[in-house]
Design a protein around this motif. Structure first.
Motif, PDB file in Angstrom:
ATOM      1  N   LYS A   1       0.824  -1.220   0.000  1.00 57.50           N
ATOM      2  CA  LYS A   1       0.000   0.000   0.000  1.00 57.50           C
ATOM      3  C   LYS A   1       0.860   1.274   0.000  1.00 57.50           C
ATOM      4  O   LYS A   1       0.356   2.350  -0.296  1.00 57.50           O
ATOM      5  CB  LYS A   1      -0.915   0.014   1.229  1.00 57.50           C
ATOM      6  N   LEU A   2       2.117   1.143   0.328  1.00 57.96           N
ATOM      7  CA  LEU A   2       3.003   2.311   0.412  1.00 57.96           C
ATOM      8  C   LEU A   2       3.511   2.734  -0.962  1.00 57.96           C
ATOM      9  O   LEU A   2       3.547   1.930  -1.896  1.00 57.96           O
ATOM     10  CB  LEU A   2       4.201   1.991   1.306  1.00 57.96           C
ATOM     11  N   LYS A   3       3.933   3.992  -1.049  1.00 58.19           N
ATOM     12  CA  LYS A   3       4.596   4.473  -2.258  1.00 58.19           C
ATOM     13  C   LYS A   3       5.971   3.815  -2.333  1.00 58.19           C
ATOM     14  O   LYS A   3       6.535   3.440  -1.292  1.00 58.19           O
ATOM     15  CB  LYS A   3       4.747   5.991  -2.209  1.00 58.19           C
ATOM     16  N   PRO A   4       6.541   3.668  -3.532  1.00 64.49           N
ATOM     17  CA  PRO A   4       7.843   2.987  -3.663  1.00 64.49           C
ATOM     18  C   PRO A   4       8.929   3.549  -2.745  1.00 64.49           C
ATOM     19  O   PRO A   4       9.668   2.792  -2.115  1.00 64.49           O
ATOM     20  CB  PRO A   4       8.199   3.171  -5.131  1.00 64.49           C
TER      21      PRO A   4
ATOM     22  N   GLU B   1       8.578   5.174   0.121  1.00 73.74           N
ATOM     23  CA  GLU B   1       8.269   4.815   1.512  1.00 73.74           C
ATOM     24  C   GLU B   1       8.522   3.332   1.760  1.00 73.74           C
ATOM     25  O   GLU B   1       9.001   2.953   2.827  1.00 73.74           O
ATOM     26  CB  GLU B   1       6.816   5.155   1.828  1.00 73.74           C
ATOM     27  N   ARG B   2       8.219   2.509   0.773  1.00 80.73           N
ATOM     28  CA  ARG B   2       8.414   1.059   0.902  1.00 80.73           C
ATOM     29  C   ARG B   2       9.896   0.732   1.102  1.00 80.73           C
ATOM     30  O   ARG B   2      10.259  -0.042   1.989  1.00 80.73           O
ATOM     31  CB  ARG B   2       7.876   0.349  -0.343  1.00 80.73           C
TER      32      ARG B   2
END
Length: 100
Positions: free
Chosen positions: A45-48, A50-51
């Motif tokens: 669910k996170l942006k790349p 943030e992931r």
């Protein structure tokens, strides 16, 4: 009275693992293993950016943190800079060591 002898009395012996730390690590590992699917869903669910940031932060629990080391060697002397002179009238290159 304080122990000023340098001898160790009681406690764990050198090299023996701390049982509380091992117990906490095992429970944490079990918690992660039991929730891998939920963690993966949350990561998806996170942006790349943030992931990647979260994965790096979680990696600190798995991989040991490397410490920067500095190497100091006084035996090695820095090389003296070389200068090259070019005579405009005579385009021959003269090394600074050879200059009269």
């Amino acid at each position: 009275m304080a122990n000023n002898t340098g001898q160790k009395f009681g406690g764990r012996t050198k090299g023996t693992a701390n049982k509380h730390s091992n117990e906490i690590r095992q429970k944490f590992q079990s918690l992660i293993e039991d929730n891998l699917e939920v963690l993966q869903a949350d990561l998806n669910k996170l942006k790349p950016f943030e992931r990647v940031k979260v994965i790096i932060e979680l990696g600190k629990f798995v991989m040991p943190t490397l410490k920067a080391i500095e190497i100091q060697n006084d035996d090695i002397k820095p090389e003296r800079p070389k200068f090259v002179f070019i005579n405009r009238r005579d385009p021959k290159i003269i090394d600074a060591a050879e200059k009269p």
